[in-house]
Write an enzyme that holds these catalytic residues in place. Structure first.
Site, PDB file in Angstrom:
ATOM      1  N   THR A  94       0.822  -1.141  -0.029  1.00 53.89           N
ATOM      2  CA  THR A  94       0.115   0.008   0.051  1.00 53.89           C
ATOM      3  C   THR A  94       0.875   1.247   0.295  1.00 53.89           C
ATOM      4  OG1 THR A  94      -1.599  -1.197   1.059  1.00 53.89           O
ATOM      5  CG2 THR A  94      -1.694   1.363   1.331  1.00 53.89           C
ATOM      6  N   GLU A  95       1.763   1.254   0.818  1.00 60.58           N
ATOM      7  CA  GLU A  95       2.898   2.570   0.884  1.00 60.58           C
ATOM      8  C   GLU A  95       3.614   2.578  -0.464  1.00 60.58           C
ATOM      9  OE1 GLU A  95       3.032   4.472   3.126  1.00 60.58           O
ATOM     10  OE2 GLU A  95       1.744   3.923   4.664  1.00 60.58           O
ATOM     11  N   SER A  96       4.376   1.587  -0.920  1.00 62.35           N
ATOM     12  CA  SER A  96       5.315   2.007  -2.018  1.00 62.35           C
ATOM     13  C   SER A  96       5.257   0.927  -3.157  1.00 62.35           C
ATOM     14  CB  SER A  96       6.926   1.906  -1.331  1.00 62.35           C
ATOM     15  OG  SER A  96       7.177   0.666  -1.088  1.00 62.35           O
ATOM     16  N   TYR A 119      -7.196   3.994   2.943  1.00 60.62           N
ATOM     17  CA  TYR A 119      -5.826   3.173   3.161  1.00 60.62           C
ATOM     18  C   TYR A 119      -6.126   2.089   4.147  1.00 60.62           C
ATOM     19  CZ  TYR A 119      -1.145   2.785   5.067  1.00 60.62           C
ATOM     20  OH  TYR A 119      -0.111   2.231   5.592  1.00 60.62           O
TER      21      TYR A 119
END
Length: 247
Positions: A135-137, A222
């Site tokens: 999800t982040e990168s 998110y």
């Protein structure tokens, strides 16, 4: 990647859900891509009136490509919570985490193995750690966000300092710092993945301020993505042991 089948089986429904997230977080291109799939994607998903509604929204927000797909012969649908419906259906169908990771580059598979090997040392389920990394990168060790979050787990400088990360682009140090933070959040929120993910995105102070999930659309989406990628239930293994500071 989900729309075009790059490194993953084609999954236009998941693509729509993720493009919806992008749109609601301020990306006109996100709404354009929703409209494009609904206008010209798989026949089972085509919906000309709904496509027009999203394309018109994208055009109003400044996306000129949307006009290429807009059909003036078709009346626009009235938008409700269609993005929520698409997200719920994508979640119902599940996400093939293992299949996705198996199709990634050698560099990303090395990061996957590192996360899986290190996560148990911090008593964190590797599925949750991997879902946050995706999800982040999307497992990019060189990623930098507009807010200066850095590395594969996108740690902001304050979190780096807090958990002893001096080299944020060193994958192992970045991952260990993030896992130390997740271990702290696990204790603070009694292992509730939903609140842990929300705190990772918005800070634990926001959870304490609102006595639970903060009313931020970006954070709520998110959390949904993290739980979807992790294969968790909508409750995120919610437990009753944590009590908010409000009692």
């Amino acid at each position: 990647m989900a729309e075009q089948g790059i490194g993953i089986r084609k999954n236009p429904l998941l693509a729509i859900a993720l493009y919806c997230d992008a749109g609601t977080m301020g990306s006109p291109e996100g709404f354009f891509r929703v409209g494009r799939i609904l206008a010209s994607g798989p026949h089972g998903l085509r919906n000309p009136r709904l496509a027009n509604a999203y394309l018109a929204l994208a055009a109003r927000l400044g996306n000129q490509q949307a006009l290429q797909y807009y059909d003036p012969r078709v009346e626009n649908a009235i938008l409700g919570d269609e993005c929520g419906v698409f997200a719920a259906e994508a979640a119902r169908r599940g996400f093939d985490l293992e299949g996705y990771l198996a199709r990634q580059s050698a560099a990303k598979q090395r990061l996957t193995r590192l996360i899986r090997n290190v996560a148990p040392q911090y008593k964190i389920d590797p599925r949750l750690a991997l879902a946050i990394a995706l999800t982040e990168s999307n497992l990019d060790a060189a990623a930098v966000s507009p807010q200066n979050a850095q590395g594969v787990m996108q740690l902001i400088p304050a979190t780096q300092q807090r958990f002893g990360v001096s080299r944020p682009f060193d994958p192992e140090q970045n991952i260990r710092g993030a896992l130390a933070y997740l271990q702290w959040l696990h204790k603070r929120f009694a292992g509730d993945w939903r609140l842990m993910a929300a705190a990772y995105n918005a800070g634990e102070g926001s959870i304490e301020r609102y006595g639970g999930m903060p009313p931020y659309r970006e954070t709520q989406e998110y959390v949904r993505r993290v739980l979807h990628f992790a294969g968790a239930s909508g409750s995120g293994r919610e437990k009753s042991g944590w009590q908010s500071p409000r009692g």
